[in-house]
Design an enzyme around this catalytic site. Structure first.
Site, PDB file in Angstrom:
ATOM      1  N   ARG A  49       0.834  -1.208   0.000  1.00  0.00           N
ATOM      2  CA  ARG A  49       0.000   0.000   0.000  1.00  0.00           C
ATOM      3  C   ARG A  49       0.865   1.252   0.000  1.00  0.00           C
ATOM      4  NH1 ARG A  49      -4.460   0.927   4.630  1.00  0.00           N
ATOM      5  NH2 ARG A  49      -2.572   1.216   5.890  1.00  0.00           N
ATOM      6  N   LYS A  95      -2.495   6.756   1.153  1.00  0.00           N
ATOM      7  CA  LYS A  95      -2.404   7.142   2.566  1.00  0.00           C
ATOM      8  C   LYS A  95      -1.447   8.327   2.684  1.00  0.00           C
ATOM      9  CE  LYS A  95      -2.225   4.930   7.130  1.00  0.00           C
ATOM     10  NZ  LYS A  95      -3.613   5.244   7.530  1.00  0.00           N
ATOM     11  N   GLU A 116     -16.225   6.401   4.187  1.00  0.00           N
ATOM     12  CA  GLU A 116     -15.332   6.107   5.308  1.00  0.00           C
ATOM     13  C   GLU A 116     -15.871   6.656   6.618  1.00  0.00           C
ATOM     14  OE1 GLU A 116     -11.189   6.406   5.129  1.00  0.00           O
ATOM     15  OE2 GLU A 116     -11.014   5.622   3.111  1.00  0.00           O
TER      16      GLU A 116
END
Length: 340
Positions: free
Chosen positions: A82, A184, A220
């Site tokens: 990720r 992220k 989210e």
């Protein structure tokens, strides 16, 4: 700080300086071998792109003390992959999975005395990150980069046991439709500070973001992923190009199907169809699972299983995943990496 001075039962999620952290530099087209250092201060150019243009990304994962005294890293390869995707998105050189895992292992071993004991509910939280540095002023990728990993001991997320929390639907957007929502990067979190603070002022645990295009679908929960359990045993979680693909979310999807026999569904979660869920939760590295008691939308509170008690499926998922992390339950192949 000595570990004798740490009250393991009162640990929160606060910065504590530990003994060593890992530091690697990217110069002339390659990452160096990296080294451990006692210095917890970064020395970077005032022109660093990380400071001016948000060219950075980070990860979060944990190391757990097992009953036999050994230490487990939970799915670090997924965090490495990720982070590589996040680096690609903001034009930074990716760190290889091998270097990422090796750095995490080195940091855990160097800070072994800070790992909370088995049974305390705590863990050693690792924060890997990559930042653009070097002398620069134009809007472009940095001439140099830093990859670092530091660690802090953190306590059990739920003091006194897991309990449901209520959330508020936000009118703000967390990310743009084709923006950096799936990476992220720090900018996503900076954008969430004000909406989260406003929700907490109103007595909610945090806010829930809807999709930025239609404002009709859950995306989210604060900085965590949403899931819902239906009456016919479906595990449902939103799928969207602007949702961060969480490692806990990925793990729960697999366990819901393989261990609990649930049907897993990645798809749209319409805000006006919450009645389909008998339980709901938010999942992420910090808490693993935060049960959602209720969601307030347009002045009305929708309650799922209960505002006081955790639902049975949520309890089973939490027990299964935390059992694997601490080595009490055998996990799927490759999920646990032992720190020698």
């Amino acid at each position: 700080m000595s570990n004798e001075s740490i009250n393991w039962d009162k640990l929160g999620f606060d910065y504590i300086k530990t003994d060593q952290r890992y530091l690697s530099h990217w110069r002339d087209g390659a990452w160096d071998e990296g080294t451990l250092t006692e210095d917890n201060q970064l020395h970077i150019s005032e022109g660093s792109t990380a400071l001016h243009y948000g060219q950075q990304c980070f990860e979060g994962l944990k190391a757990y003390r097992c009953k036999d005294g050994s230490v487990n890293l939970f799915r670090p390869d997924q965090n490495a992959l990720r982070m590589a995707r996040s680096c690609d998105r903001v034009l930074m050189p990716a760190v290889s999975t091998e270097q990422f895992i090796d750095a995490c292992r080195q940091v855990v071993k160097a800070n072994d005395r800070f790992i909370p004991p088995y049974g305390s509910g705590g863990a050693l939280y690792l924060r890997p990150f990559v930042i653009g540095v070097g002398d620069n002023i134009g809007v472009r990728t940095a001439p140099e980069f830093i990859f670092s990993v530091f660690a802090i001991p953190v306590g059990a997320y739920f003091k006194g046991g897991m309990k449901p929390h209520n959330f508020l639907i936000s009118g703000y957007d967390r990310a743009a439709p084709s923006g950096t929502g799936a990476a992220k990067v720090g900018g996503n979190y900076a954008a969430s500070l004000m909406p989260g603070a406003e929700a907490k002022k109103q007595g909610f645990a945090d806010c829930i973001y809807l999709d930025p295009q239609t404002h009709s679908k859950i995306e989210e929960v604060g900085s965590a992923n949403f899931f819902g359990i239906t009456a016919n045993n479906e595990f449902v979680t939103p799928k969207s190009p602007s949702v961060l693909p969480g490692i806990t979310r990925l793990s729960l999807l697999e366990l819901a199907q393989s261990r609990l026999g649930l049907t897993v569904v990645e798809g749209e979660v319409h805000i006006d169809q919450l009645d389909r869920f008998v339980e709901a939760g938010a999942c992420g590295t910090a808490a693993v699972i935060t049960p959602i008691g209720g969601i307030q939308y347009k002045g009305k509170m929708h309650v799922f299983h209960s505002e006081q008690e955790v639902g049975p499926v949520t309890k089973r998922l939490y027990a299964e995943l935390t059992g694997i992390q601490t080595g009490d339950i055998e996990g799927p192949e490759g999920w646990v990496v032992k720190v020698d």
